[in-house]
Every structure is written in C-alpha cells, then in structure tokens.
Design a protein around this motif. Structure first.
Motif, PDB file in Angstrom:
ATOM      1  N   TYR A 209      17.080 -91.156-104.032  1.00 37.94           N
ATOM      2  CA  TYR A 209      16.629 -89.818-104.427  1.00 37.94           C
ATOM      3  C   TYR A 209      16.903 -89.610-105.919  1.00 37.94           C
ATOM      4  O   TYR A 209      17.875 -90.151-106.458  1.00 37.94           O
ATOM      5  CB  TYR A 209      17.403 -88.728-103.673  1.00 37.94           C
ATOM      6  CG  TYR A 209      17.278 -88.784-102.172  1.00 37.94           C
ATOM      7  CD1 TYR A 209      16.311 -88.058-101.510  1.00 37.94           C
ATOM      8  CD2 TYR A 209      18.173 -89.548-101.429  1.00 37.94           C
ATOM      9  CE1 TYR A 209      16.216 -88.097-100.123  1.00 37.94           C
ATOM     10  CE2 TYR A 209      18.091 -89.596-100.048  1.00 37.94           C
ATOM     11  CZ  TYR A 209      17.105 -88.862 -99.396  1.00 37.94           C
ATOM     12  OH  TYR A 209      17.024 -88.904 -98.032  1.00 37.94           O
TER      13      TYR A 209
ATOM     14  N   SER B 131      18.435 -87.266-108.445  1.00 35.66           N
ATOM     15  CA  SER B 131      19.414 -86.171-108.367  1.00 35.66           C
ATOM     16  C   SER B 131      19.678 -85.594-109.753  1.00 35.66           C
ATOM     17  O   SER B 131      19.219 -86.149-110.753  1.00 35.66           O
ATOM     18  CB  SER B 131      20.701 -86.687-107.713  1.00 35.66           C
ATOM     19  OG  SER B 131      21.214 -87.773-108.423  1.00 35.66           O
TER      20      SER B 131
ATOM     21  N   GLN C  50      20.618 -90.871-106.480  1.00 36.46           N
ATOM     22  CA  GLN C  50      21.511 -90.960-105.321  1.00 36.46           C
ATOM     23  C   GLN C  50      20.978 -92.032-104.366  1.00 36.46           C
ATOM     24  O   GLN C  50      19.767 -92.109-104.139  1.00 36.46           O
ATOM     25  CB  GLN C  50      21.562 -89.620-104.591  1.00 36.46           C
ATOM     26  CG  GLN C  50      22.537 -89.623-103.427  1.00 36.46           C
ATOM     27  CD  GLN C  50      22.270 -88.492-102.446  1.00 36.46           C
ATOM     28  OE1 GLN C  50      21.192 -88.384-101.880  1.00 36.46           O
ATOM     29  NE2 GLN C  50      23.249 -87.636-102.262  1.00 36.46           N
TER      30      GLN C  50
ATOM     31  N   ASN D  24      26.314 -92.604-105.935  1.00 33.04           N
ATOM     32  CA  ASN D  24      25.590 -91.902-107.000  1.00 33.04           C
ATOM     33  C   ASN D  24      25.624 -92.720-108.278  1.00 33.04           C
ATOM     34  O   ASN D  24      26.670 -93.253-108.654  1.00 33.04           O
ATOM     35  CB  ASN D  24      26.210 -90.518-107.232  1.00 33.04           C
ATOM     36  CG  ASN D  24      25.917 -89.573-106.087  1.00 33.04           C
ATOM     37  OD1 ASN D  24      24.775 -89.196-105.865  1.00 33.04           O
ATOM     38  ND2 ASN D  24      26.940 -89.213-105.329  1.00 33.04           N
TER      39      ASN D  24
ATOM     40  N   GLU E  11      25.565 -83.625-100.535  1.00 34.28           N
ATOM     41  CA  GLU E  11      24.817 -84.847-100.814  1.00 34.28           C
ATOM     42  C   GLU E  11      23.446 -84.912-100.143  1.00 34.28           C
ATOM     43  O   GLU E  11      22.642 -85.763-100.507  1.00 34.28           O
ATOM     44  CB  GLU E  11      25.645 -86.068-100.380  1.00 34.28           C
ATOM     45  CG  GLU E  11      26.919 -86.251-101.175  1.00 34.28           C
ATOM     46  CD  GLU E  11      26.673 -86.467-102.665  1.00 34.28           C
ATOM     47  OE1 GLU E  11      25.802 -87.280-103.013  1.00 34.28           O
ATOM     48  OE2 GLU E  11      27.343 -85.795-103.471  1.00 34.28           O
TER      49      GLU E  11
ATOM     50  N   MET F 158      20.006 -84.209 -99.969  1.00 33.07           N
ATOM     51  CA  MET F 158      19.002 -83.621-100.846  1.00 33.07           C
ATOM     52  C   MET F 158      17.698 -83.309-100.131  1.00 33.07           C
ATOM     53  O   MET F 158      16.744 -82.843-100.744  1.00 33.07           O
ATOM     54  CB  MET F 158      18.769 -84.564-102.027  1.00 33.07           C
ATOM     55  CG  MET F 158      20.041 -84.690-102.854  1.00 33.07           C
ATOM     56  SD  MET F 158      19.879 -85.791-104.234  1.00 33.07           S
ATOM     57  CE  MET F 158      18.606 -84.968-105.157  1.00 33.07           C
TER      58      MET F 158
ATOM     59  N   LYS G 145      23.814 -80.653-104.093  1.00 31.61           N
ATOM     60  CA  LYS G 145      24.350 -81.115-105.381  1.00 31.61           C
ATOM     61  C   LYS G 145      24.703 -79.941-106.283  1.00 31.61           C
ATOM     62  O   LYS G 145      24.462 -79.998-107.502  1.00 31.61           O
ATOM     63  CB  LYS G 145      23.307 -82.015-106.076  1.00 31.61           C
ATOM     64  CG  LYS G 145      23.022 -83.301-105.335  1.00 31.61           C
ATOM     65  CD  LYS G 145      24.024 -84.350-105.700  1.00 31.61           C
ATOM     66  CE  LYS G 145      23.609 -85.732-105.311  1.00 31.61           C
ATOM     67  NZ  LYS G 145      24.679 -86.711-105.553  1.00 31.61           N
TER      68      LYS G 145
ATOM     69  N   SER H  99      25.042 -80.374-110.202  1.00 35.24           N
ATOM     70  CA  SER H  99      24.041 -79.685-111.019  1.00 35.24           C
ATOM     71  C   SER H  99      24.709 -78.862-112.107  1.00 35.24           C
ATOM     72  O   SER H  99      24.326 -78.933-113.280  1.00 35.24           O
ATOM     73  CB  SER H  99      23.187 -78.744-110.160  1.00 35.24           C
ATOM     74  OG  SER H  99      22.441 -79.455-109.241  1.00 35.24           O
TER      75      SER H  99
END
Lengths: 148, 149
Positions: A45, A47, A64, A129, B110, B112, B123, B127
């Motif tokens: 993904y 992120s 991620q 991550n 986590e 998403m 996140k 962020s």
C-alpha cells in the motif's frame, strides 16, 4: 508516460527478484487490496510519507507491506516478512525495474516488521513499513521541479 | 622536535619550546576552562532537551488525536505524549495503545483498507508526524535559540 506509484516500484523490485504478481500462487504480491484468497499473500500500500522536495525532483514516500499467511502459518508468514524486508531494505540505489525511468535512491525500514494479529478468519498478519527516497524521471509528467 | 615555518607574517611552531614552558601551563588552564564550559553546555542541553522535544511534538500529538478514529473512544483515550528515558537518555515518546491496550490499536492504525470518517484515518500517528516533520525540526531549532544556544 504516466507516473508510477511507490508501491508499484516495490512490487516491480520484488517481481524482478522472482516474486509473482497477482494470480493465486502462494506469496503472490498484490497492490492496494488484500484478496480473500489465497491465504498466503503479500500486499503493498502507499502510506503517508514526507512532503516531496518543492525545488528538485526528489520524493520521500512510504510504502506499507502486509504479509498474511494461512491459519497455521504464523512462522511462515513471519519468515516471509523478514525475507521481503531483507530483499528491499538497504538495497543499493538502482533504476526502477520498469519503464518509469525513476531511480530508487534509498529504501529504509520504519522500525522493524511486526505481528499485527489475526484477521476474522484467524489468519496471522505481519506488517512492515518502508520509507523511500525516489528520484522521479523528469520525462514522466509535466512538473515544476528540476532534475537533480 | 620543532618545525618552524617562517614568513613575513607567520611563525608557526610545533612541539616543546624551552623558552615558552609557561605556554603549556596556560594552554592546559585554558583547555580546562573549555572542557568545563563544554560540560556545562552538555548538562544544560540534557536538562532542557526533554521539554524542548515535548513542546515540539505537542501540536503534532494534538493533530494525531484529531486524525485518530473514534468508535468507543478507547483508542483516542489511549494516546500519550510523555517524557521518558531510553537507556538512561531523556526521551519523549508519543503513541497510542501503550501496553497493548486497547489490543486493536496496531490493527486499526495499520489497516489502510478501512474507511474512516473525515478527518480520521488509518495511519493517524504516522500521518501527523510525516506532515509535521519539517515543523518539528523548526520548533526544536527555535526552542534552542530561545534558550540561548
């Protein structure tokens, strides 16, 4: 030429190292959506990352990676997460293995991989991550920024 | 051994010179002062750094709370920003779900693929930290300047 997502770059990097993309094989790589099957899958993904450099063509995105195994695959999924981490983190600066012309300058881990728990079907999931530095190709899209 | 470079304006000497033995004592004394000043500086920085970091992160912490999804409120209530210590080094820690309570914290952070009501999001902490990365650095710089560094 259209821009390439950081997750696509990571997918292409894994595919160049023998991973499969899409399909139903074990440990296949997917982007943006976790399929209900196969149990064993790797999903990437895009992120939240740092702001891109406003003057130069230099981006700091994050990606991620979620690795899911079957119900009895805690160890297998964890090992796969470690394997994916080791294939990507610290890789020497390279040209993205696709038609983008982008350069992957750096791949860093944000912390280490971690066990996320189990989903509704009791399948274990691990997460990793990555923080990237990417030098996009100036030929990709019209841009206000200059190449380095 | 003495090496001398002589020119119209420079006279550089290396090593012991008999007629300047008092220079060594003076230099040692000066160096002691420099070392003491350095130790004082390190001490002041050690004492002030936790609060500098805490204040630099405070607004970002609040932003992360704004981004934190709310259902029962347990997740948001688990947020923390605190001065702590890591291997004896003063540290500031920001986070959610300390000690695994609530146990779904990491999963919600986590995942998403779950949609959340604006402005909340997956996140949420990452962020806020990513958005404020430059600001946090600037706040730290300004705080040290205000302290006279």
């Amino acid at each position: 030429m259209v821009a390439t997502l950081p997750s696509e770059h990571m997918k292409d990097t894994l595919v160049a190292q023998g991973y499969s993309f899409g399909g139903s094989l074990d440990w296949t790589v997917y982007i943006g959506m976790q399929p209900s099957t196969p149990d064993r899958c790797i999903v990437l993904y895009d992120s939240p990352g740092l702001a891109p450099n406003p003057r130069w063509l230099l981006d700091y995105p994050s990606v991620q990676i979620r690795v899911r195994g079957g119900q009895n695959d805690y160890q297998a999924a964890g090992r796969k997460a470690v394997e994916v981490r080791d294939r990507l983190v610290g890789k020497e600066s390279y040209n993205a293995p696709n038609a983008s012309g982008d350069r992957i300058v750096q791949i860093l881990g944000v912390g280490n991989f971690a066990f996320l728990g189990r989903d509704d079907a009791q399948r274990p999931e691990f997460v990793l991550n990555l923080s990237l530095i990417i030098e996009p190709s100036p030929a990709t899209t019209p841009t206000n920024r200059d190449p380095l | 051994m003495t090496a001398r470079i002589t020119g119209p304006r420079f006279n550089v000497s290396v090593g012991r010179k008999r007629n300047r033995s008092n220079l060594e004592a003076d230099a040692a004394k000066d160096m002691k002062g420099v070392i003491q000043n350095y130790r004082n500086l390190v001490k002041v920085m050690e004492d002030t750094t936790p609060s500098v970091l805490f204040n630099a992160l405070l607004q970002t912490y609040e932003k992360s709370r704004d981004y934190c999804p709310v259902d029962t409120g347990a997740l948001k209530a688990s947020s923390y920003l605190e001065i702590t210590s890591f291997r004896g080094i003063p540290t500031v820690e920001v986070g959610y779900g300390k000690g695994g309570v609530p146990d779904y914290t990491a999963r919600v952070h986590e995942n998403m693929e779950w949609r959340h009501k604006e402005p909340t999001r997956a996140k949420w902490l990452q962020s806020a930290l990513a958005e404020d990365a430059d600001l946090i650095q600037r706040r730290i710089t300004v705080a040290y300047k205000d302290l006279g560094f």
